[in-house]
Write a protein that holds these residues in place. Structure first.
Motif, PDB file in Angstrom:
ATOM      1  N   SER A  46     -12.767 -30.370 -24.448  1.00 31.68           N
ATOM      2  CA  SER A  46     -12.145 -30.763 -23.182  1.00 31.68           C
ATOM      3  C   SER A  46     -12.951 -30.216 -22.016  1.00 31.68           C
ATOM      4  CB  SER A  46     -10.708 -30.237 -23.090  1.00 31.68           C
ATOM      5  OG  SER A  46      -9.889 -30.808 -24.084  1.00 31.68           O
ATOM      6  N   SER A  47     -13.211 -31.079 -21.052  1.00 32.12           N
ATOM      7  CA  SER A  47     -13.849 -30.666 -19.807  1.00 32.12           C
ATOM      8  C   SER A  47     -12.764 -30.488 -18.750  1.00 32.12           C
ATOM      9  CB  SER A  47     -14.856 -31.734 -19.350  1.00 32.12           C
ATOM     10  OG  SER A  47     -15.307 -31.481 -18.043  1.00 32.12           O
ATOM     11  N   VAL A  48     -12.616 -29.255 -18.270  1.00 33.59           N
ATOM     12  CA  VAL A  48     -11.604 -28.930 -17.257  1.00 33.59           C
ATOM     13  C   VAL A  48     -12.306 -28.157 -16.150  1.00 33.59           C
ATOM     14  CG1 VAL A  48      -9.418 -27.792 -16.767  1.00 33.59           C
ATOM     15  CG2 VAL A  48      -9.806 -28.830 -19.023  1.00 33.59           C
ATOM     16  N   PHE A  49     -12.420 -28.773 -14.981  1.00 31.34           N
ATOM     17  CA  PHE A  49     -13.122 -28.126 -13.880  1.00 31.34           C
ATOM     18  C   PHE A  49     -12.460 -26.800 -13.521  1.00 31.34           C
ATOM     19  CE2 PHE A  49     -14.399 -32.541 -12.020  1.00 31.34           C
ATOM     20  CZ  PHE A  49     -15.256 -32.736 -13.081  1.00 31.34           C
ATOM     21  N   LEU A  50     -13.243 -25.895 -12.917  1.00 29.07           N
ATOM     22  CA  LEU A  50     -12.694 -24.601 -12.486  1.00 29.07           C
ATOM     23  C   LEU A  50     -11.485 -24.806 -11.583  1.00 29.07           C
ATOM     24  CD1 LEU A  50     -16.013 -22.710 -11.835  1.00 29.07           C
ATOM     25  CD2 LEU A  50     -14.238 -21.971 -13.406  1.00 29.07           C
ATOM     26  N   GLY A  51     -11.659 -25.597 -10.543  1.00 29.30           N
ATOM     27  CA  GLY A  51     -10.556 -26.024  -9.717  1.00 29.30           C
ATOM     28  C   GLY A  51      -9.850 -24.931  -8.933  1.00 29.30           C
ATOM     29  N   THR A  52      -8.728 -25.321  -8.342  1.00 32.42           N
ATOM     30  CA  THR A  52      -7.907 -24.407  -7.560  1.00 32.42           C
ATOM     31  C   THR A  52      -6.484 -24.947  -7.560  1.00 32.42           C
ATOM     32  OG1 THR A  52      -7.776 -23.208  -5.449  1.00 32.42           O
ATOM     33  CG2 THR A  52      -8.219 -25.565  -5.324  1.00 32.42           C
ATOM     34  N   ASP A  53      -5.555 -24.161  -7.064  1.00 34.29           N
ATOM     35  CA  ASP A  53      -4.176 -24.614  -6.893  1.00 34.29           C
ATOM     36  C   ASP A  53      -4.088 -25.216  -5.497  1.00 34.29           C
ATOM     37  OD1 ASP A  53      -1.416 -24.746  -6.173  1.00 34.29           O
ATOM     38  OD2 ASP A  53      -0.947 -23.322  -7.763  1.00 34.29           O
ATOM     39  N   LEU A  54      -4.003 -26.535  -5.419  1.00 27.84           N
ATOM     40  CA  LEU A  54      -4.050 -27.204  -4.116  1.00 27.84           C
ATOM     41  C   LEU A  54      -2.869 -26.840  -3.233  1.00 27.84           C
ATOM     42  CD1 LEU A  54      -5.451 -30.812  -4.675  1.00 27.84           C
ATOM     43  CD2 LEU A  54      -6.617 -28.764  -3.856  1.00 27.84           C
ATOM     44  N   ASN A  55      -1.710 -26.563  -3.826  1.00 30.12           N
ATOM     45  CA  ASN A  55      -0.579 -26.128  -3.002  1.00 30.12           C
ATOM     46  C   ASN A  55      -0.915 -24.837  -2.266  1.00 30.12           C
ATOM     47  OD1 ASN A  55       1.216 -28.180  -3.356  1.00 30.12           O
ATOM     48  ND2 ASN A  55       2.529 -27.106  -4.813  1.00 30.12           N
ATOM     49  N   HIS A  56      -1.497 -23.881  -3.013  1.00 30.53           N
ATOM     50  CA  HIS A  56      -1.894 -22.609  -2.405  1.00 30.53           C
ATOM     51  C   HIS A  56      -3.003 -22.821  -1.386  1.00 30.53           C
ATOM     52  CE1 HIS A  56      -2.694 -18.392  -1.889  1.00 30.53           C
ATOM     53  NE2 HIS A  56      -3.891 -18.470  -2.442  1.00 30.53           N
ATOM     54  N   PHE A  57      -3.992 -23.627  -1.748  1.00 25.18           N
ATOM     55  CA  PHE A  57      -5.104 -23.917  -0.844  1.00 25.18           C
ATOM     56  C   PHE A  57      -4.580 -24.502   0.467  1.00 25.18           C
ATOM     57  CE2 PHE A  57      -8.614 -26.229   0.961  1.00 25.18           C
ATOM     58  CZ  PHE A  57      -9.764 -25.536   0.583  1.00 25.18           C
ATOM     59  N   ASP A  58      -3.705 -25.494   0.357  1.00 18.70           N
ATOM     60  CA  ASP A  58      -3.186 -26.162   1.556  1.00 18.70           C
ATOM     61  C   ASP A  58      -2.328 -25.231   2.398  1.00 18.70           C
ATOM     62  OD1 ASP A  58      -4.486 -28.434   0.730  1.00 18.70           O
ATOM     63  OD2 ASP A  58      -2.691 -29.402  -0.077  1.00 18.70           O
ATOM     64  N   SER A  59      -1.604 -24.325   1.750  1.00 16.19           N
ATOM     65  CA  SER A  59      -0.789 -23.376   2.515  1.00 16.19           C
ATOM     66  C   SER A  59      -1.675 -22.450   3.348  1.00 16.19           C
ATOM     67  CB  SER A  59       0.098 -22.553   1.577  1.00 16.19           C
ATOM     68  OG  SER A  59      -0.660 -21.617   0.822  1.00 16.19           O
ATOM     69  N   LEU A  60      -2.848 -22.109   2.826  1.00 12.95           N
ATOM     70  CA  LEU A  60      -3.785 -21.266   3.572  1.00 12.95           C
ATOM     71  C   LEU A  60      -4.384 -22.031   4.745  1.00 12.95           C
ATOM     72  CD1 LEU A  60      -5.640 -19.567   0.573  1.00 12.95           C
ATOM     73  CD2 LEU A  60      -3.824 -18.593   1.993  1.00 12.95           C
ATOM     74  N   VAL A  61      -4.658 -23.310   4.525  1.00 16.07           N
ATOM     75  CA  VAL A  61      -5.207 -24.137   5.610  1.00 16.07           C
ATOM     76  C   VAL A  61      -4.196 -24.273   6.738  1.00 16.07           C
ATOM     77  CG1 VAL A  61      -6.012 -26.449   6.227  1.00 16.07           C
ATOM     78  CG2 VAL A  61      -6.771 -25.401   4.084  1.00 16.07           C
ATOM     79  N   GLU A  62      -2.931 -24.449   6.370  1.00 22.35           N
ATOM     80  CA  GLU A  62      -1.882 -24.608   7.387  1.00 22.35           C
ATOM     81  C   GLU A  62      -1.740 -23.372   8.256  1.00 22.35           C
ATOM     82  OE1 GLU A  62       1.629 -25.629   5.307  1.00 22.35           O
ATOM     83  OE2 GLU A  62       0.907 -27.612   4.669  1.00 22.35           O
ATOM     84  N   LYS A  63      -2.027 -22.203   7.662  1.00 20.94           N
ATOM     85  CA  LYS A  63      -1.903 -20.951   8.405  1.00 20.94           C
ATOM     86  C   LYS A  63      -3.153 -20.632   9.228  1.00 20.94           C
ATOM     87  CE  LYS A  63       1.032 -18.963   4.791  1.00 20.94           C
ATOM     88  NZ  LYS A  63       1.101 -17.941   3.720  1.00 20.94           N
ATOM     89  N   ALA A  64      -4.212 -21.410   9.028  1.00 26.42           N
ATOM     90  CA  ALA A  64      -5.479 -21.113   9.700  1.00 26.42           C
ATOM     91  C   ALA A  64      -5.355 -21.340  11.197  1.00 26.42           C
ATOM     92  CB  ALA A  64      -6.590 -21.976   9.125  1.00 26.42           C
ATOM     93  N   GLU A  65      -5.861 -20.400  11.967  1.00 28.89           N
ATOM     94  CA  GLU A  65      -5.914 -20.526  13.414  1.00 28.89           C
ATOM     95  C   GLU A  65      -7.368 -20.576  13.849  1.00 28.89           C
ATOM     96  OE1 GLU A  65      -3.803 -17.286  15.091  1.00 28.89           O
ATOM     97  OE2 GLU A  65      -1.860 -17.870  14.259  1.00 28.89           O
ATOM     98  N   LEU A  66      -7.656 -21.369  14.856  1.00 35.93           N
ATOM     99  CA  LEU A  66      -9.012 -21.481  15.360  1.00 35.93           C
ATOM    100  C   LEU A  66      -9.475 -20.117  15.871  1.00 35.93           C
ATOM    101  CD1 LEU A  66     -11.224 -23.623  15.836  1.00 35.93           C
ATOM    102  CD2 LEU A  66     -10.423 -23.778  18.196  1.00 35.93           C
ATOM    103  N   LEU A  67     -10.610 -19.684  15.365  1.00 34.20           N
ATOM    104  CA  LEU A  67     -11.140 -18.389  15.769  1.00 34.20           C
ATOM    105  C   LEU A  67     -11.555 -18.410  17.229  1.00 34.20           C
ATOM    106  CD1 LEU A  67     -13.299 -17.634  12.606  1.00 34.20           C
ATOM    107  CD2 LEU A  67     -10.999 -16.832  13.105  1.00 34.20           C
TER     108      LEU A  67
END
Length: 413
Positions: A194-215
């Motif tokens: 089976s080929s399974v990419f390393l990947g990430t948890d998109l829910n967690h990823f998106d939650s971090l993006v939502e919290k991002a503020e412009l530096l």
């Protein structure tokens, strides 16, 4: 309750920098009713330092943690690293020989030394053995050190050892089809793969993006991002040259954001300074900070040198999750095919700064195309990189080797 032993010297725990495959998998297996233990190193590969805690100090996780002593090494490609791997392999064997026999062993590869010891232990005790291929050794070493005439002699023992491991496994998992096919080519047991990419948890990823503020010090214009190791396999100077070329042609709005650490960081930074481009080297950022910074960029680059053995690596998954178009020089046919067929960016000729500059200029000049290709890359992430949907395949591989896995009432359906 079936006992799964995950043996790896590359692991990041909660609170450490990284987005680790094995702690995520361990949590998923535990949720499915398995008893899970991660046996890993006292040495943190990312920081090149000894961990300031023991396995007993890792709290609030669903798996047992055991840290095994490893001397460590200052550089990724070095004799000290091979020696360090030899020592930890022996120390791991001392531990597993004393513990109760697991029902299954899950062993990431490399290093070869640990894989070899665990394959032999599993065969001797008739324990199902699964390999998870993260990189190809010795192929990756040839990229850094490939002396004429001596290379085949030098690396042949490593290749034989890798082939022996691949030939003994009961199932093959890998972070790309390229790696899985390499192992399967020398396996005569017709095992599952089976080929399974390393990947990430998109829910967690998106939650971090939502919290991002412009530096407050954020540069205006087009931000070109690189994340990852700053070593010999990655041609950061190629991107610098392409941006410098575009600057000479009148495009002065490109800012190069390099997030990562490695032995060539200082050399790359000095080269960027001499080139006169707008740039910054942030060093290694915590995963959360990296995601926030990446989400504020416009274009991602994957500048892998000609002849490198990498395939579907961590950074391309994060680029996809962030919805960025990619300028790619990697030769690996698997990833180049995705780039072309899914229209997630442009493939370039490795080492050709003019070709990189041309493709980068197309993206810089066309915000609609950037948006389209970025959206395509995000779709790629949703279908192929989201661990919540892809890692159950690894669980199925394990379950297939343990047909009476767990009691029905303990399973999560």
């Amino acid at each position: 309750m079936k006992d799964v032993l995950i043996v790896t010297n590359y692991c990041q725990f909660p609170g450490e920098s990284g987005n680790n495959r094995y702690t995520y998998l361990a949590d998923m297996l535990a949720a499915e009713g398995f008893e899970v233990e991660i046996v890993t190193s006292t040495f943190n590969h990312k920081t090149k330092s000894q961990r300031p805690f023991t396995g007993d100090d890792v709290k609030n996780v669903s798996y047992k943690t055991t840290l095994i002593n490893e001397p460590g090494y200052p550089e990724n490609v070095s004799f000290k690293r091979l020696y360090s791997h030899r020592i930890i392999a022996l120390n791991i064997m001392n531990y597993v020989e004393r513990r109760k026999l697991p029902d299954l062993i899950y062993c990431p590869f490399p290093p070869i030394t640990i894989g070899k010891k665990m394959a032999e232990f599993a065969k001797r005790n008739r324990i199902p053995f699964v390999i998870d291929i993260q990189d190809l050794w010795p192929e990756a070493f040839r990229m850094v050190f490939n002396p004429p005439f001596l290379s085949n002699i030098l690396y042949r023992p490593f290749e034989r050892a890798a082939n022996k491991i691949f030939g003994q496994v009961d199932a093959i998992v890998g972070v790309s089809r390229t790696y899985v096919d390499r192992a399967y080519s020398v396996n005569r047991k017709n095992v599952g793969r089976s080929s399974v990419f390393l990947g990430t948890d998109l829910n967690h990823f998106d939650s971090l993006v939502e919290k991002a503020e412009l530096l407050s010090d954020e540069k205006s214009g087009i931000k070109v991002a690189y994340i990852g190791t700053l070593g010999s396999s990655y041609d950061i100077n190629l991107i610098t040259d392409a941006i410098a070329l575009l600057k000479r042609e009148g495009r002065t709005d490109i800012h190069f954001v390099v997030m990562g650490e490695g032995p060539k960081r200082e050399a790359f930074a000095q080269y960027a300074q001499r080139s006169g481009i707008s740039y910054e080297f942030t060093g290694m950022l915590p995963y959360e900070a990296m995601v926030k910074r990446l989400s504020q960029c416009d274009i991602a680059v994957n500048p892998i040198r000609k002849g490198a053995a990498q395939s579907i690596i961590n950074k391309v998954g994060d680029y996809a999750a962030a919805g960025l178009p990619v300028v790619n020089t990697q030769e690996n046919e698997e990833y180049r095919t995705y780039v072309d067929d899914l229209r997630i960016g442009f493939n370039c000729i490795p080492g050709e700064s003019k070709d990189v500059a041309v493709k980068m200029e197309i993206l810089c000049s066309d915000p609609d195309l950037r948006k389209e290709m970025g959206a395509n890359n995000r779709k790629f992430a949703e279908t192929n990189f989201d661990r919540r949907h892809t890692y159950p395949e690894i669980v199925r591989v394990i379950e297939n080797l343990l047909p009476e896995t767990v009691e029905a009432e303990s399973r999560v359906l």
